[in-house]
Design an enzyme around this catalytic site. Structure first.
Site, PDB file in Angstrom:
ATOM      1  N   HIS A  38       1.444   3.912   1.954  1.00 31.02           N
ATOM      2  CA  HIS A  38       1.972   4.679   3.085  1.00 31.02           C
ATOM      3  C   HIS A  38       3.503   4.792   3.013  1.00 31.02           C
ATOM      4  O   HIS A  38       4.186   3.861   2.587  1.00 31.02           O
ATOM      5  CB  HIS A  38       1.547   4.056   4.412  1.00 31.02           C
ATOM      6  CG  HIS A  38       0.100   4.307   4.738  1.00 31.02           C
ATOM      7  ND1 HIS A  38      -0.616   3.516   5.598  1.00 31.02           N
ATOM      8  CD2 HIS A  38      -0.755   5.266   4.294  1.00 31.02           C
ATOM      9  CE1 HIS A  38      -1.865   3.988   5.692  1.00 31.02           C
ATOM     10  NE2 HIS A  38      -1.975   5.042   4.911  1.00 31.02           N
ATOM     11  N   ASP A  61       5.937   4.614   4.981  1.00 30.30           N
ATOM     12  CA  ASP A  61       6.828   3.651   5.632  1.00 30.30           C
ATOM     13  C   ASP A  61       6.821   2.300   4.907  1.00 30.30           C
ATOM     14  O   ASP A  61       7.363   1.307   5.419  1.00 30.30           O
ATOM     15  CB  ASP A  61       6.466   3.481   7.120  1.00 30.30           C
ATOM     16  CG  ASP A  61       5.052   2.964   7.332  1.00 30.30           C
ATOM     17  OD1 ASP A  61       4.137   3.416   6.623  1.00 30.30           O
ATOM     18  OD2 ASP A  61       4.866   2.107   8.224  1.00 30.30           O
ATOM     19  N   HIS A  62       6.227   2.266   3.714  1.00 29.79           N
ATOM     20  CA  HIS A  62       6.235   1.050   2.898  1.00 29.79           C
ATOM     21  C   HIS A  62       6.819   1.294   1.500  1.00 29.79           C
ATOM     22  O   HIS A  62       7.169   0.345   0.812  1.00 29.79           O
ATOM     23  CB  HIS A  62       4.816   0.471   2.786  1.00 29.79           C
ATOM     24  CG  HIS A  62       4.250   0.093   4.118  1.00 29.79           C
ATOM     25  ND1 HIS A  62       4.140  -1.202   4.553  1.00 29.79           N
ATOM     26  CD2 HIS A  62       3.814   0.869   5.153  1.00 29.79           C
ATOM     27  CE1 HIS A  62       3.655  -1.214   5.790  1.00 29.79           C
ATOM     28  NE2 HIS A  62       3.445   0.032   6.173  1.00 29.79           N
ATOM     29  N   HIS A  70       4.902  -4.754  10.559  1.00 30.96           N
ATOM     30  CA  HIS A  70       5.267  -4.056  11.803  1.00 30.96           C
ATOM     31  C   HIS A  70       5.400  -5.037  12.957  1.00 30.96           C
ATOM     32  O   HIS A  70       4.695  -6.053  13.012  1.00 30.96           O
ATOM     33  CB  HIS A  70       4.206  -3.012  12.187  1.00 30.96           C
ATOM     34  CG  HIS A  70       4.152  -1.830  11.291  1.00 30.96           C
ATOM     35  ND1 HIS A  70       4.944  -0.715  11.478  1.00 30.96           N
ATOM     36  CD2 HIS A  70       3.408  -1.579  10.190  1.00 30.96           C
ATOM     37  CE1 HIS A  70       4.676   0.180  10.528  1.00 30.96           C
ATOM     38  NE2 HIS A  70       3.751  -0.320   9.727  1.00 30.96           N
ATOM     39  N   HIS A 117       0.857  -1.193   0.000  1.00 28.39           N
ATOM     40  CA  HIS A 117       0.000   0.000   0.000  1.00 28.39           C
ATOM     41  C   HIS A 117       0.884   1.232   0.000  1.00 28.39           C
ATOM     42  O   HIS A 117       2.109   1.129   0.096  1.00 28.39           O
ATOM     43  CB  HIS A 117      -0.991  -0.024   1.154  1.00 28.39           C
ATOM     44  CG  HIS A 117      -0.386   0.085   2.533  1.00 28.39           C
ATOM     45  ND1 HIS A 117       0.407  -0.905   3.073  1.00 28.39           N
ATOM     46  CD2 HIS A 117      -0.464   1.064   3.468  1.00 28.39           C
ATOM     47  CE1 HIS A 117       0.784  -0.534   4.294  1.00 28.39           C
ATOM     48  NE2 HIS A 117       0.275   0.662   4.556  1.00 28.39           N
ATOM     49  N   HIS A 172      -7.240  -1.202   5.842  1.00 24.18           N
ATOM     50  CA  HIS A 172      -6.241  -0.227   6.313  1.00 24.18           C
ATOM     51  C   HIS A 172      -6.202   0.942   5.329  1.00 24.18           C
ATOM     52  O   HIS A 172      -6.252   2.104   5.719  1.00 24.18           O
ATOM     53  CB  HIS A 172      -4.897  -0.930   6.423  1.00 24.18           C
ATOM     54  CG  HIS A 172      -3.760  -0.065   6.860  1.00 24.18           C
ATOM     55  ND1 HIS A 172      -3.656   0.466   8.124  1.00 24.18           N
ATOM     56  CD2 HIS A 172      -2.648   0.360   6.190  1.00 24.18           C
ATOM     57  CE1 HIS A 172      -2.541   1.179   8.211  1.00 24.18           C
ATOM     58  NE2 HIS A 172      -1.911   1.128   7.048  1.00 24.18           N
ATOM     59  N   ASP A 211      -0.003  -4.071   6.256  1.00 28.51           N
ATOM     60  CA  ASP A 211      -0.635  -3.574   7.485  1.00 28.51           C
ATOM     61  C   ASP A 211      -2.080  -4.058   7.588  1.00 28.51           C
ATOM     62  O   ASP A 211      -2.941  -3.339   8.101  1.00 28.51           O
ATOM     63  CB  ASP A 211      -0.607  -2.038   7.520  1.00 28.51           C
ATOM     64  CG  ASP A 211       0.793  -1.483   7.726  1.00 28.51           C
ATOM     65  OD1 ASP A 211       1.740  -2.274   7.881  1.00 28.51           O
ATOM     66  OD2 ASP A 211       0.937  -0.243   7.731  1.00 28.51           O
TER      67      ASP A 211
HETATM   68 FE    FE Z   1       2.838   0.772   8.051  1.00 25.64          FE
HETATM   69 ZN    ZN Z   2       0.219   1.584   6.567  1.00 24.90          ZN
END
Ligand code: FE
Ligand code: ZN
Length: 256
Positions: free
Chosen positions: A56, A58-59, A174, A54, A117, A136
């Site tokens: 975001h 942090d990905h 995570h 996805h 998410h 996530d």
């Molecule tokens: Fe994340």
């Molecule tokens: Zn995420």
């Protein structure tokens, strides 16, 4: 296929999938590039693909730098993430099958559409080795927050993943397991498997070891978001309807 788990940032995991026969690699959700480049250099492997679950940051944060280092790699993401994932080239739908024309050996991946998410979230499943990369969506003992999707969507996504074989390895993005299990005990206190899992996870985190991967079987036994049919959970939240149970659990976890 060998899976390398790279801990980055506060609690993110990047997964580097290496096929020793072809000496090629795929990276899942590279938050940042340097540790990925270092591991590839150590293996002497060629990076052929980025799998984003996805959009975001942090990905996807390492996409550009990895593409600069490996100009021939292909960046995959969900069809509905078009315009949100940097340099995305392939737009995937649930049910799509990826075989890389054999450049990753005989180890195809299947795409799962698992929104909740985010509305575009996908997962990657390797049936031959039983590895699931679910971003996530499903976490150890928990699930992702609902940023874009509805509770019904997320519940449906989790139930889809729960149908995979019990031994499927769950590689989530995570390290949230300990906190998730502590919350789980507040709604499912009599669950012996859950109590045992908390003890085991506490021991692992005390020596800074990952609790990932878990398995689908363990998640079905201990994850309250997959336990909507358990009497104690239903009594705690005051509902029996699966979507209402899930909605209430997610709200309680958000406040935990
Ligand atoms: Fe994340
Ligand atoms: Zn995420």
């Amino acid at each position: 296929m060998q899976v390398y788990l790279l801990p980055v940032l506060n609690d993110n995991y990047i997964f580097l999938l290496h096929n020793p026969d072809t000496n090629t690699a795929i990276v899942v959700d590279p938050a940042i590039a340097p540790p990925v480049k270092a591991k590839l250099a150590e293996l002497g492997a060629d990076l052929i693909a980025i799998f984003n679950t996805h959009h975001h940051w942090d990905h996807i944060g390492g996409n550009q730098e990895l593409l600069e280092a490996f100009p021939n790699l292909v960046i995959y993401g969900g069809a509905l993430d078009q315009g949100r994932i940097p340099h995305q080239q392939v737009f995937l739908n649930g049910g799509d099958r990826l075989d890389f024309n054999g450049t990753f050996g005989n180890n195809p991946a299947e795409v799962f559409f698992i929104p909740g998410h985010t509305i575009a979230h996908i997962g990657y499943y390797f049936p031959n080795s039983g590895d699931l990369f679910c971003g996530d969506t499903l976490f150890g003992g928990g699930c992702g927050r609902l940023f874009e999707g509805t509770p019904a969507q997320m519940l449906n996504s989790l139930q889809t993943l729960a149908q995979l074989p019990d031994l499927t390895k769950v590689w989530c993005a995570h390290e949230y397991t300990l906190n998730n299990l502590k919350f789980a005990l507040t709604v499912d206190s009599q669950n012996i498997a859950l109590q045992q899992r908390l003890t085991a996870a506490t021991a692992l985190r005390a020596i800074n070891q990952p609790t990932i991967p878990s398995t689908i079987g363990l998640e079905k036994q201990t994850n309250p978001f997959l336990g909507g049919d358990r009497p104690e959970i239903q009594a705690k939240v005051g509902f029996t309807d699966p979507v209402r149970v899930f909605t209430k659990l997610r709200r309680l976890k958000d406040l935990y």
